[in-house]
Design an enzyme around this catalytic site. Structure first.
Site, PDB file in Angstrom:
ATOM      1  N   SER A   3     110.217 -74.097 -42.446  1.00 13.77           N
ATOM      2  CA  SER A   3     109.034 -73.331 -42.812  1.00 13.77           C
ATOM      3  C   SER A   3     109.426 -72.154 -43.726  1.00 13.77           C
ATOM      4  CB  SER A   3     108.300 -72.864 -41.556  1.00 13.77           C
ATOM      5  OG  SER A   3     107.013 -72.392 -41.859  1.00 13.77           O
TER       6      SER A   3
ATOM      7  N   ARG B 240      97.265 -64.713 -34.741  1.00 15.79           N
ATOM      8  CA  ARG B 240      98.211 -65.645 -34.136  1.00 15.79           C
ATOM      9  C   ARG B 240      97.518 -66.928 -33.691  1.00 15.79           C
ATOM     10  NH1 ARG B 240     103.177 -67.854 -33.863  1.00 15.79           N
ATOM     11  NH2 ARG B 240     103.767 -68.421 -31.746  1.00 15.79           N
TER      12      ARG B 240
ATOM     13  N   ASP C 136     102.724 -82.962 -40.093  1.00 12.83           N
ATOM     14  CA  ASP C 136     102.682 -81.583 -40.597  1.00 12.83           C
ATOM     15  C   ASP C 136     101.631 -81.494 -41.699  1.00 12.83           C
ATOM     16  OD1 ASP C 136     103.101 -79.047 -41.609  1.00 12.83           O
ATOM     17  OD2 ASP C 136     105.247 -79.308 -41.973  1.00 12.83           O
TER      18      ASP C 136
ATOM     19  N   HIS D   9     103.477 -79.115 -37.651  1.00 14.06           N
ATOM     20  CA  HIS D   9     104.423 -78.301 -38.404  1.00 14.06           C
ATOM     21  C   HIS D   9     105.583 -77.823 -37.544  1.00 14.06           C
ATOM     22  CE1 HIS D   9     105.847 -75.584 -41.485  1.00 14.06           C
ATOM     23  NE2 HIS D   9     105.721 -74.547 -40.678  1.00 14.06           N
ATOM     24  N   ASP D  10     105.340 -77.566 -36.278  1.00 17.22           N
ATOM     25  CA  ASP D  10     106.380 -77.049 -35.380  1.00 17.22           C
ATOM     26  C   ASP D  10     107.387 -78.110 -34.948  1.00 17.22           C
ATOM     27  OD1 ASP D  10     105.834 -74.382 -35.362  1.00 17.22           O
ATOM     28  OD2 ASP D  10     104.865 -74.344 -33.391  1.00 17.22           O
TER      29      ASP D  10
END
Length: 379
Positions: free
Chosen positions: A163, A232, A326, A359-360
């Site tokens: 990222s 967040r 992602d 994405h993680d």
């Protein structure tokens, strides 16, 4: 079936154990890409393993937006939490501390020990807040280079990160081509698209419209927790995937009465609120503003250039990895980096890992990713 396909051959390694952070205080001024400078600054970092005699086994790990220097082991002086990449660093793990000297530093502009908006400006004896210089990915890399030089390392065996960390990897290879042997960029991009920039702007707006923010001059005892928590929550949605969220939460919820109609009742709601609150407890709102803007401004095609021209002087071998689910930095954005490198005759490989975790995915247990990194390092 080859070794990569037979992921059962991958064996878990040992943990790093108890670790302590270190501080490097640099007295040489740091000039920022968009203007402004720091006369001096601190970098907080951790190391794992031992540097060999000729200092050729050093690997730099670059953290993502909400990460920090603590990527492996257990804190001895802070909150005793395991590092955010503990699954990949340690004895017998892909970043094997029996072989390599691993370094990870909190980025300049951060809030976990490295000089940033929350730090005291020695000229005023007040927090920098929004008087801190605007931060770019180039500035992060420039500060890291000071640390690497301080450690007496001329060339890094590898720079690796995902990222925002992947952006730093690319910038390292461009800005310091003779100091990087291998570059491993995960779930990243050469520039964010409009959708990613839009999500960041919503998060920044939530923070800046929180009345507690007070133009960035909030008291540390009373931070803009509502705005930062919402930022967040918004961002965390982009780190997951539709399939992953459905599998983890579905529509699980508790029964509520009419008076509770707007209280969180679905499991996914509770999860997001938990993520927001825990983030407020560990991250500075102004750093979030600075780092998300650095992400938006990162563009290797700046001023009408091309990726090929950006990479023309790189000397490192590249491995770029994308993840199928992602949608923040989708596989196509990762592939185009490798295509540009190959078009100009550079050594580069692309791998795509099927994952439902969004994405993680690069942060979560992935034997396929582990084998890729091992092969890349041992090539």
């Amino acid at each position: 079936m080859n070794d990569f396909e037979d992921i059962s051959l991958y064996k878990e390694g040992g943990d790093v154990g108890i670790v302590e952070f270190k501080d490097y205080f640099c007295n040489t001024p740091l000039r920022f890409k968009l203007g402004g400078e720091l006369q001096s600054f601190n970098i907080r970092y951790e190391t794992y393993g031992r540097l060999n005699e000729d200092k050729s086994n050093a690997i730099l790990v670059c953290h993502a937006l909400t990460g920090d220097h603590h990527c492996a082991g257990v804190n001895s002086l802070e909150d005793r939490k395991s590092g955010w990449w503990n699954n990949i660093i340690g004895s017998g793990k892909p970043l094997d501390t029996n072989k390599y000297f691993i370094i990870c530093s909190n980025c300049i502009g951060g809030c976990r020990g490295t000089t940033g908006p929350v730090s005291i400006n020695p000229a005023t004896n007040q927090r920098y807040n929004l008087t801190f210089p605007a931060v770019t990915i180039q500035d992060m890399v420039a500060a890291q280079e000071r640390l690497i030089t301080h450690l007496g390392i001329n060339k890094l065996k590898m720079v690796i990160g995902g990222s925002m960390g992947g952006m730093q990897v690319l910038q390292w290879a461009i800005d310091f081509p003779d100091r990087v042997e291998r570059a491993c960029a995960l779930a990243t991009t050469s520039r964010q698209n409009a959708q990613a920039i839009a999500f960041n702007e919503v998060g920044r707006s939530a923070i800046m419209q929180d009345p507690i923010w007070e133009g960035g001059n909030y008291a540390l005892e009373r931070v803009p927790s509502v705005g930062l928590g919402i930022a967040r929550m918004m961002a965390h949605i982009t780190y997951l995937s539709d399939i992953g969220m459905e599998g983890k939460f579905g529509r699980d919820h508790r029964r509520i009465s009419g008076e509770e109609i707007f209280k969180p009742s679905f499991e996914v709601e509770n999860y997001l609120h938990h993520q927001g609150q825990s983030f407020v407890n560990r991250f500075d709102a102004n750093t979030y503003l600075y780092f998300t803007r650095a992400l938006d401004l990162f563009d290797l095609r700046l001023n009408g250039g091309s990726l090929e021209s950006a990479f023309k002087d790189v000397m490192a071998k590249f491995l770029v990895v994308g993840f199928t689910s992602d949608w923040l930095f989708p596989p196509a954005q990762n592939r185009e980096i490798v295509k540009a490198l190959l078009r100009i005759g550079k050594t580069a490989s692309y791998a795509e890992i099927e994952s439902e975790l969004g994405h993680d995915s690069f942060l979560i247990h992935s034997p396929k990713l582990y084998k890729l990194i091992e092969y890349f390092l041992n090539d």
